[in-house]
Every structure is written in C-alpha cells, then in structure tokens.
Enzyme design. Structure first.
Site, PDB file in Angstrom:
ATOM      1  N   TRP A 238       0.824  -1.220   0.000  1.00 22.10           N
ATOM      2  CA  TRP A 238       0.000   0.000   0.000  1.00 22.10           C
ATOM      3  C   TRP A 238       0.851   1.260   0.000  1.00 22.10           C
ATOM      4  O   TRP A 238       0.501   2.239   0.648  1.00 22.10           O
ATOM      5  CB  TRP A 238      -0.933   0.050   1.231  1.00 22.10           C
TER       6      TRP A 238
ATOM      7  N   GLU B 271      -3.068   6.744   7.026  1.00 21.07           N
ATOM      8  CA  GLU B 271      -2.611   7.705   8.052  1.00 21.07           C
ATOM      9  C   GLU B 271      -3.375   7.528   9.358  1.00 21.07           C
ATOM     10  O   GLU B 271      -3.707   8.493  10.031  1.00 21.07           O
ATOM     11  CB  GLU B 271      -2.811   9.147   7.551  1.00 21.07           C
TER      12      GLU B 271
HETATM   13  C1  LIG Z   1      -4.606   4.169  -1.225  1.00 14.74           C
HETATM   14  C2  LIG Z   1      -3.755   3.887  -0.027  1.00 14.74           C
HETATM   15  C3  LIG Z   1      -2.499   4.440   0.060  1.00 14.74           C
HETATM   16  C4  LIG Z   1      -1.674   4.137   1.154  1.00 14.74           C
HETATM   17  N1  LIG Z   1      -0.398   4.667   1.205  1.00 14.74           N
HETATM   18  C5  LIG Z   1       0.457   4.260   2.179  1.00 14.74           C
HETATM   19  C6  LIG Z   1       1.828   4.685   2.188  1.00 14.74           C
HETATM   20  O1  LIG Z   1       2.252   5.487   1.352  1.00 14.74           O
HETATM   21  N2  LIG Z   1       2.670   4.180   3.127  1.00 14.74           N
HETATM   22  C7  LIG Z   1       2.242   3.310   4.078  1.00 14.74           C
HETATM   23  O2  LIG Z   1       3.055   2.881   4.901  1.00 14.74           O
HETATM   24  N3  LIG Z   1       0.947   2.906   4.109  1.00 14.74           N
HETATM   25  C8  LIG Z   1       0.053   3.356   3.198  1.00 14.74           C
HETATM   26  N4  LIG Z   1      -1.269   2.924   3.209  1.00 14.74           N
HETATM   27  C9  LIG Z   1      -1.664   1.936   4.185  1.00 14.74           C
HETATM   28  C10 LIG Z   1      -2.543   2.484   5.310  1.00 14.74           C
HETATM   29  O3  LIG Z   1      -1.803   3.310   6.151  1.00 14.74           O
HETATM   30  C11 LIG Z   1      -3.149   1.295   6.024  1.00 14.74           C
HETATM   31  O4  LIG Z   1      -4.095   0.735   5.149  1.00 14.74           O
HETATM   32  C12 LIG Z   1      -3.805   1.674   7.336  1.00 14.74           C
HETATM   33  O5  LIG Z   1      -2.839   1.960   8.309  1.00 14.74           O
HETATM   34  C13 LIG Z   1      -4.740   0.583   7.858  1.00 14.74           C
HETATM   35  O6  LIG Z   1      -4.143  -0.642   7.848  1.00 14.74           O
HETATM   36  P1  LIG Z   1      -4.883  -1.918   7.215  1.00 14.74           P
HETATM   37  O7  LIG Z   1      -5.333  -1.552   5.853  1.00 14.74           O
HETATM   38  O8  LIG Z   1      -3.966  -3.057   7.359  1.00 14.74           O
HETATM   39  O9  LIG Z   1      -6.165  -2.110   8.078  1.00 14.74           O
HETATM   40  P2  LIG Z   1      -6.285  -2.851   9.478  1.00 14.74           P
HETATM   41  O10 LIG Z   1      -5.260  -2.352  10.412  1.00 14.74           O
HETATM   42  O11 LIG Z   1      -6.346  -4.324   9.241  1.00 14.74           O
HETATM   43  O12 LIG Z   1      -7.694  -2.345   9.947  1.00 14.74           O
HETATM   44  C14 LIG Z   1      -8.931  -2.896   9.480  1.00 14.74           C
HETATM   45  C15 LIG Z   1     -10.066  -2.371  10.354  1.00 14.74           C
HETATM   46  O13 LIG Z   1      -9.857  -2.767  11.699  1.00 14.74           O
HETATM   47  C16 LIG Z   1      -9.891  -1.646  12.541  1.00 14.74           C
HETATM   48  N5  LIG Z   1      -8.971  -1.882  13.651  1.00 14.74           N
HETATM   49  C17 LIG Z   1      -7.653  -2.230  13.610  1.00 14.74           C
HETATM   50  N6  LIG Z   1      -7.158  -2.339  14.842  1.00 14.74           N
HETATM   51  C18 LIG Z   1      -8.163  -2.037  15.692  1.00 14.74           C
HETATM   52  C19 LIG Z   1      -8.286  -1.989  17.119  1.00 14.74           C
HETATM   53  N7  LIG Z   1      -7.271  -2.203  17.929  1.00 14.74           N
HETATM   54  N8  LIG Z   1      -9.483  -1.680  17.638  1.00 14.74           N
HETATM   55  C20 LIG Z   1     -10.535  -1.410  16.854  1.00 14.74           C
HETATM   56  N9  LIG Z   1     -10.495  -1.444  15.508  1.00 14.74           N
HETATM   57  C21 LIG Z   1      -9.317  -1.764  14.938  1.00 14.74           C
HETATM   58  C22 LIG Z   1      -9.482  -0.501  11.691  1.00 14.74           C
HETATM   59  O14 LIG Z   1      -9.933   0.733  12.230  1.00 14.74           O
HETATM   60  C23 LIG Z   1     -10.142  -0.852  10.399  1.00 14.74           C
HETATM   61  O15 LIG Z   1     -11.486  -0.455  10.447  1.00 14.74           O
HETATM   62  C24 LIG Z   1      -2.135   3.265   2.161  1.00 14.74           C
HETATM   63  C25 LIG Z   1      -3.435   2.754   2.077  1.00 14.74           C
HETATM   64  C26 LIG Z   1      -4.245   3.061   1.008  1.00 14.74           C
HETATM   65  C27 LIG Z   1      -5.625   2.494   0.947  1.00 14.74           C
END
Ligand SMILES: Cc1cc2nc3c(=O)[nH]c(=O)nc-3n(C[C@H](O)[C@H](O)[C@H](O)COP(=O)(O)OP(=O)(O)OC[C@H]3O[C@@H](n4cnc5c(N)ncnc54)[C@H](O)[C@@H]3O)c2cc1C
Lengths: 391, 245
Positions: free
Chosen positions: A166, A367
């Site tokens: 990502w 973020e």
């Molecule tokens: C288009 C795009 C660009 C991006 N660009 C970058 C980038 O340049 N660099 C980079 O490093 N990352 C990037 N990201 C990644 C982004 O930062 C992550 O997707 C984000 O941190 C969430 O992680 P995840 O997708 O693994 O979701 P998860 O962490 O798996 O979360 C899934 C759901 O679970 C919830 N959740 C997780 N933990 C908890 C908890 N303890 N209690 C309650 N709810 C919880 C979340 O709120 C969410 O609703 C990008 C993402 C996208 C979509």
C-alpha cells in the site's frame, strides 16, 4: 458549472497573511487549469500525470513547511491551504504532495545527516526526485510496531529483507524511506530506485485514489550502504512524527474535497428543476446544504487553529488525530450527501462527487484509520490504551 | 539593457457577479484581479528582459488596494513595482497624462500594456500615452521579437502584419498563442518583501465624468426548434439573423 471561489463562511481569509492568500490562489488557479480538465482521464487510466510532478516542483510547494536545503519554509497554515486546494482537485494529488513532503522529505530533514539532507532534499523539493514512505506491511497495518521487515548489519552495509504494501508513489519513487527493524528496533533507511534486491511492483485495481500510484515494496537481500540509515531516530516515534505532519495536511485536504462536493451540490441543486422548481428551493435539500456548510465551517476553524498551533509549536498529537478524524469523516459524509443531491448524475464522471467519495474512503483508512484515531483520543481521555487486550 | 515598463490595472474578476446599487456599480464585495490582457503584457515585458537584459517595472495607478496587482506582478518576476497614488476617479485623459509623466520620470524606453482593460474595454491607454510622449505605438500585438528594436506581429486586414518598431515605443498586447508564466512560492515570498514605490502626481482635471451606471439589458430568451423539418429555417436564421454561417 459556475466558477469556484472557495468556501469561507466565517471569513477565515481575514486571518491569513498576504502570502498565504497568494499561495492558496496560485494552487487554486493551477488546479482549475491543469488538474480538473485532466483528472477524470487520469483516473480512468489509473495514472498520476508526470506533468503534475513537474508543476508542483516548479510552483515550489513540495515540502512546504520545511526550512533550508532549498525547501520553501512556509507556515503550516500555508501548507494546509496547499493541501486543501490540491485535494479540491483530487485526493490523489494531495496524497502525492503529502507523501513527498511529510513522509519522505520530512524524516530526512529531521532525522537525516547533513550529507543526506544536502543530497536528497533539494532534488525532492524541486520534484526531480519522487519519494515514498514504506511503513505498512501485508500483515501489519494499524499495528506497524510488529512489522517483520528487518535490517541486518553486515559490517560494511545493511541487508534489508521483507515487504511493504500500500505504498503511495512506490513504483515511481526514486527515494524510499523504509522503516525496518535493526536488532529489534525500528529504524529508518533510505532505499534508492535500482538498489540491488529492491523492486516496487504497482498494485492495480483500486476503486479509490485512482490517480495515485500504489505499490508493494519488496526487499530480497537488498544491500543498503551504511550511510543510508537515518541516525536521528529510533522506534515508532520516527514514522509517527512523519504521520503527524501528513495527518495535519489531510485535515485541510479533506476540507478541499468537501468544498468541491458542496460547490457542485449547490450549483446543481440551483439548476435542477423537479416539480416545477429548482430542487434547491425545497427545504429538505436546503437542510442538506446548510449541514454541509456547517460542517465545513467547523472543520475550517479546527484546521486553522491547529495550523497556528503547529506554527507556534504548542500542539500535541491527539489534537492532530481529532482534526484528521473529524475532517475526513465530514468530508466523506458531505461527498455522500452531495452524490444524493445530484441524483443519477451524481454517479457520472461529469461531476466530481463520486470520485471524491471513493477517494475519501482511502483517506479515511490511511494515516491511521478513523477508529485508530478514536482509540488515540480515547487513550488521551481515559489514560487507558484500548489498542490491544493486554493493558 | 532596457528600461522596460509594463502597465497593469486591477479590475473586478471577470467571473464576478456585478451588481449596480443606486446608480453606481458596487464593487465592494468583488474579488479584484489583474486585467487579463495585462498578463500578456507582463509576459512580453519579461521576455523582453530575457532577450535584451534590463529591468522591468510594473506601474499602476490607484489607491493602496491596487498594490495587490503589483505584488502579483512581482510574484511573476518583475523587478520594481510603482503605484501612482490616487483614490479618485479620473477620465482617460487625466490617467494617460499622469502615466506619461511618471514614465518620463522613471526613464522608460519601452512600455507594454494590455490591449484593453477588462472593466472599461476602452483600449485607449497605450495609444494615448504614446501620443503624449511622441513615441511609436502598435496595438493588438500578438507576438514580439526582440532583435534590433522590436519586430511585432499584429492582425491586419485578412491576416497578420509584421511591423518593425523603433524604440521608444508603446506596445499594447493581445493574447496570441502566448502562455503566460505563473507565480511560484519563491516569487510570492519576494513579492511579500517587496516595497511598492508610491508616487504622487498632480492629476489634471477630468473632462468627462460618469453620471450613472446601469446593467446591460437582460438577454432575450432563446428560441428552440425541434425536428428535422426546422433545419432549413434554423440555417436561414443562423445565416441572416445571427450572421454566424
Ligand atoms: C490508497 C492507499 C495508500 C496508502 N499509502 C500508504 C503509504 O504510502 N505508506 C504506508 O506505509 N501505508 C500506506 N497505506 C496503508 C494504510 O496506512 C493502512 O491501510 C492503514 O494503516 C490501515 O491498515 P490496514 O489496511 O492493514 O487495516 P487494518 O489495520 O487491518 O484495519 C482494518 C479495520 O480494523 C480496525 N482496527 C484495527 N485495529 C483495531 C483496534 N485495535 N481496535 C478497533 N479497531 C481496529 C481498523 O480501524 C479498520 O477499520 C495506504 C493505504 C491506502 C488504501
């Protein structure tokens, strides 16, 4: 559509300096002339136009609040206004600028050696070199502290192994700031395009942020010279301080997307006739428009005050979390309501609302997801962390 | 090395909604911008500096509110910014005389201006100043080459004319295929620091004065035609009444 003149119900402009207004107008005009006519095509093709990189560099807005090394040295409010105007165009454009300035340039500027700063920052602020930021991994998103990617000290170089996912700008980046564990401690490394054992395949198929490049970063025995580690920071504070700056920019950027949706909804509702009258003349529609303006205005005051606090150094993390969370949340809801006001036309690429709506789903997640920010604020209120079960 | 001057005027944004209250246009809430043709004049002046060296001064006339248009010119790259200070309304005669006086004072060798201002559309400033200074003048110029003196291109009957212009001269600029440069952050920071040089000139009295403003008459409603049968009639109207085919 009638020309865009900004949304400023509470005369926030009266709080801006002359150069902040000029910088906002410069970016606003550029978005009108060079982004809006091309954005739908760029989204359909799934590309970030290289001419936008060149123009952002020429305008001198990349790494806006950083001082020295050829960087603009603007106020945080000016940086916010730049993000606002870019995201009125498209979140993909603002993402490019956020990643370049706050996530790639900032860690080099704050945690890098003098040599690293002199080597990278001038070429990044000019847009010649694109940066990216590798924190998220396939199995560690909200919880980056448990990342797997690791660096080993091989004496005369580091060896990097692992994968990031990502990563905005990944495939087009010349410089990647990658966070990896060295002896179990998170450290920042500068990886360059072409480094042995490094590849950055693009991730395809996004329904959101289509005009932004998203990639994997793969490190297979990737050799990094010793002088490419950022010496100035250890642990999660490194990536999190970058995220703080980017989140601040997002709190303004989301307002830009909301303003675009509000403007489109207002204009459309005044011209769309149903039951013999413009739909804007019906109370239910006015209620929606009034709600949009109310939320945008509150969000502006939040962002503005936070900006001045960033400028005088009196802010703390949770304030940024609140602004990012709130402003993205209301922007997404405003986009949805605007889509509704446009009726069927709202799903067409002739209007910007559905594009913003889809974009903001990513903005809500990256973020720090909406709920991660709730947890950050919840911990601030109660003193109890609720991220994991072990307190 | 030339002493180049470009005249810039602040006008209501061409997109702004204009309202007349009482018998005067009310511009209090209207955003003000550099008159669009003046942007081509600034661009041409900067090109002149690039080709022949020298310095560019942007000159305007008005109250302190007009400094904004000078700062905008500074942000794009002019060297000096000068305002002739006056809050009052003046007719073209008075304005041109004041501008001519200051142009002489600052030793201008070539003057660029827009072919007309977006608010009045009069187009008299360039030729009017040239007349007062006894200089050469060409209007509606769409392109300038800066070899020996100036060679400019301006529309003439049935095409374009290439015209050789000795200096000193006043050139009024049209759009042509010119792409005007845009400000950048560095320029804006310089503009912020730049001081407007304010000059006072004894303004000559105006000979004419505005009695009242009024809105143009509302456009008559459009006509619509349906079906193929109307095609001949539509073609006739387009030819005979609208004069577009
Ligand atoms: C288009 C795009 C660009 C991006 N660009 C970058 C980038 O340049 N660099 C980079 O490093 N990352 C990037 N990201 C990644 C982004 O930062 C992550 O997707 C984000 O941190 C969430 O992680 P995840 O997708 O693994 O979701 P998860 O962490 O798996 O979360 C899934 C759901 O679970 C919830 N959740 C997780 N933990 C908890 C908890 N303890 N209690 C309650 N709810 C919880 C979340 O709120 C969410 O609703 C990008 C993402 C996208 C979509």
């Amino acid at each position: 559509m009638e020309p865009y003149e900004g949304v400023d119900f509470y005369d926030i402009e009266s709080l801006l300096t002359e150069e902040e207004i000029m910088i906002r107008d410069m970016v606003r005009d550029w978005v009108d002339e060079e982004v809006l006519p091309k954005i739908e095509h760029a989204c359909a093709e799934g590309v970030f136009l290289d001419e936008w990189r060149v123009a952002l560099g020429e305008m001198g807005v990349l790494g806006a609040p950083l001082k020295g090394y050829g960087c603009p040295g603007l106020s945080y409010v000016a940086y916010g206004l730049i993000c606002q105007e870019l995201e009125r165009g498209d979140s993909g454009l603002r993402s490019f600028a956020s990643v370049q300035g706050s996530l790639a340039m900032y860690p080099i500027w704050d945690f890098g050696t003098e040599e690293q700063k002199n080597h990278y920052l001038p070429k990044m602020t000019s847009g010649e070199w694109i940066g990216c930021f590798g924190l998220t991994e396939p199995d560690y998103g909200s919880n980056p502290g448990d990342m797997i990617t690791k660096a080993e000290d091989m004496g005369d170089h580091y060896l990097l192994n692992g994968a990031k996912m990502w990563i905005t700008n990944g495939t087009i980046a010349d410089v990647a700031v990658v966070w990896a564990k060295l002896d179990g401690v998170i450290r920042g490394f500068i990886v360059e395009k072409g480094d042995e054992g490094f590849s950055a395949p693009e991730m395809k198929g996004k329904h959101s942020l289509k005009a932004s490049v998203t990639s994997e970063l793969v490190f297979q025995d990737c050799k990094i010279p010793k002088d490419r580690m950022l010496p100035g920071v250890k642990g999660l504070r490194g990536p999190f301080s970058c995220l703080n700056n980017a989140r601040f920019g997002i709190s303004w950027g989301a307002l830009g997307a909301a303003m675009a949706c509000f403007h489109s909804a207002k204009t459309y509702s005044l011209s769309r006739i149903q039951f013999d009258h413009p739909i804007a003349s019906y109370q239910l529609v006015q209620n929606k428009l009034a709600w949009m303006l109310r939320e945008i205005t509150k969000g502006q005051l939040l962002a503005y005050h936070l900006g001045r606090k960033k400028d005088d150094g009196t802010w703390f993390n949770e304030q940024i979390s609140l602004a990012k969370m709130n402003n993205v949340d209301i922007a997404l809801e405003i986009a949805r309501v605007a889509r509704d006001i446009h009726g069927a036309n709202g799903v067409l690429d002739e209007y910007p609302v559905m594009r913003h709506m889809a974009n903001l789903e990513s903005v809500k997640t990256y973020e720090g997801t909406h709920d991660i920010h709730n947890l950050i604020i919840g911990r601030y209120i109660t003193g109890i962390q609720a991220f994991t079960r072990t307190v | 090395m030339s002493n180049i001057v470009v005249l810039v005027k602040q006008v209501p944004d061409t997109n702004a909604k204009i309202v007349v209250s009482g018998d005067r246009v009310d511009l209090s809430a209207v955003k003000k911008v550099m008159s669009p043709y003046d942007e081509f004049a600034v661009e041409t002046a900067l090109k002149h500096r690039e080709a022949n060296g020298g310095e560019v001064t942007a000159l305007t006339l008005g109250g302190a509110g007009a400094d904004k248009v000078l700062k905008d010119a500074k942000a794009i790259g002019v060297d000096h910014i000068v305002r002739i200070d006056t809050e009052d309304e003046h007719d073209s005669n008075a304005l041109q005389s004041a501008l001519a006086t200051v142009l002489t004072e600052i030793g201008a060798e070539v003057v660029y201006c827009g072919k007309s201002a977006a608010d009045t559309g009069a187009g008299s400033t360039g030729p009017g100043i040239a007349e007062r200074l006894g200089w050469a003048s060409v209007s509606n110029v769409i392109s300038v080459a800066f070899e020996s003196g100036l060679t400019v291109i301006a529309p003439s009957e049935g095409g374009n004319a290439r015209i050789s212009v000795p200096l000193p001269a006043v050139i009024s600029c049209d759009k042509g295929d010119m792409k005007v440069r845009k400000p950048n952050v560095k320029g804006i920071m310089q503009a912020k620091k730049a001081k407007v040089e304010v000059k006072t000139v004894a303004m000559q009295g105006s000979t004419v004065s505005v009695v009242a403003h009024s809105m143009p008459p509302a456009k008559p409603a459009g006509k619509s035609y349906e079906g193929g049968a109307a095609a001949a009639e539509v073609a006739r109207l387009l030819r005979d009444e609208a004069n577009v085919i």
